[in-house]
Write an enzyme that holds these catalytic residues in place. Structure first.
Site, mmCIF file in Angstrom:
data_model
loop_
_atom_site.group_PDB
_atom_site.id
_atom_site.type_symbol
_atom_site.label_atom_id
_atom_site.label_comp_id
_atom_site.label_asym_id
_atom_site.label_seq_id
_atom_site.Cartn_x
_atom_site.Cartn_y
_atom_site.Cartn_z
ATOM 1 N N SER A 25 -15.893 -51.295 81.912
ATOM 2 C CA SER A 25 -14.565 -50.699 81.846
ATOM 3 C C SER A 25 -14.119 -50.104 83.171
ATOM 4 O O SER A 25 -14.798 -50.202 84.177
ATOM 5 C CB SER A 25 -14.485 -49.618 80.782
ATOM 6 O OG SER A 25 -15.288 -48.526 81.177
ATOM 7 N N THR A 57 -10.380 -55.757 82.394
ATOM 8 C CA THR A 57 -11.281 -54.878 81.659
ATOM 9 C C THR A 57 -10.428 -53.989 80.775
ATOM 10 O O THR A 57 -9.241 -54.252 80.582
ATOM 11 C CB THR A 57 -12.200 -54.077 82.610
ATOM 12 O OG1 THR A 57 -13.213 -53.424 81.841
ATOM 13 C CG2 THR A 57 -11.442 -53.076 83.442
ATOM 14 N N TYR A 58 -11.022 -52.941 80.230
ATOM 15 C CA TYR A 58 -10.284 -51.997 79.391
ATOM 16 C C TYR A 58 -10.437 -50.600 79.972
ATOM 17 O O TYR A 58 -11.325 -50.335 80.771
ATOM 18 C CB TYR A 58 -10.779 -52.057 77.943
ATOM 19 C CG TYR A 58 -12.228 -51.686 77.789
ATOM 20 C CD1 TYR A 58 -12.600 -50.372 77.488
ATOM 21 C CD2 TYR A 58 -13.231 -52.632 77.958
ATOM 22 C CE1 TYR A 58 -13.939 -50.020 77.370
ATOM 23 C CE2 TYR A 58 -14.562 -52.286 77.837
ATOM 24 C CZ TYR A 58 -14.908 -50.984 77.538
ATOM 25 O OH TYR A 58 -16.230 -50.636 77.423
ATOM 26 N N GLY A 73 -19.806 -50.915 85.079
ATOM 27 C CA GLY A 73 -20.471 -52.134 84.658
ATOM 28 C C GLY A 73 -20.346 -53.231 85.701
ATOM 29 O O GLY A 73 -20.316 -52.975 86.907
ATOM 30 N N ALA A 74 -20.250 -54.474 85.224
ATOM 31 C CA ALA A 74 -20.217 -55.631 86.125
ATOM 32 C C ALA A 74 -19.070 -55.554 87.131
ATOM 33 O O ALA A 74 -19.196 -56.026 88.264
ATOM 34 C CB ALA A 74 -20.116 -56.919 85.313
ATOM 35 N N ALA A 75 -17.953 -54.935 86.748
ATOM 36 C CA ALA A 75 -16.803 -54.812 87.654
ATOM 37 C C ALA A 75 -17.158 -54.034 88.914
ATOM 38 O O ALA A 75 -16.523 -54.212 89.957
ATOM 39 C CB ALA A 75 -15.638 -54.145 86.932
#
Length: 127
Positions: A25, A57-58, A73-75
């Site tokens: 996120s 993403t959110y 996260g991955a972002a």
């Protein structure tokens, strides 16, 4: 027919943190979310001005007044603290709404404070 139109944007937000080990996120200062009517868990697109990366993403609410813009996260692999990003939220509108729907755009300074609110964009440069 529905069209997907930009309805909210945080322009030139400064990434304050990138947290790889957090569940995915983007965390955004709740004051910034309110300014452009983005709500928690809403889908957003993030465009990194420094490297051209684009991702979706959110949103998670961040502490009010903190200026936080943290990719989680991955972002977090696609940004670095200090990068300038554009956070865009889209909405579906009917053909009738196209000419009356006006986006909310907040132009931010280096500390993620709002320096200008715009309703519509015109071609040009905003630094």
């Amino acid at each position: 027919m529905f069209r997907t139109m930009m309805r909210a944007k945080l322009h030139r937000a400064t990434v304050t943190e990138a947290n790889l080990n957090y569940v995915g996120s983007i965390t955004i200062d709740e004051d910034l979310m309110d300014a452009v009517n983005i709500v928690e868990n809403e889908k957003v697109q993030i465009v990194n001005n420094n490297n051209g990366a684009r991702l979706e993403t959110y949103v998670i609410k961040g502490e009010r007044g903190s200026g936080v813009v943290c990719l989680n996260g991955a972002a977090a692999r696609l940004v670095q603290p200090g990068d300038k990003v554009i956070i865009i939220c889209y909405g579906l509108v009917t053909e009738e709404e196209i000419h009356t729907q006006e986006p909310k755009i907040a132009v931010l300074d280096d500390n993620n404070q709002i320096i200008e609110m715009l309703g519509a964009e015109k071609a040009g440069t905003i630094l």
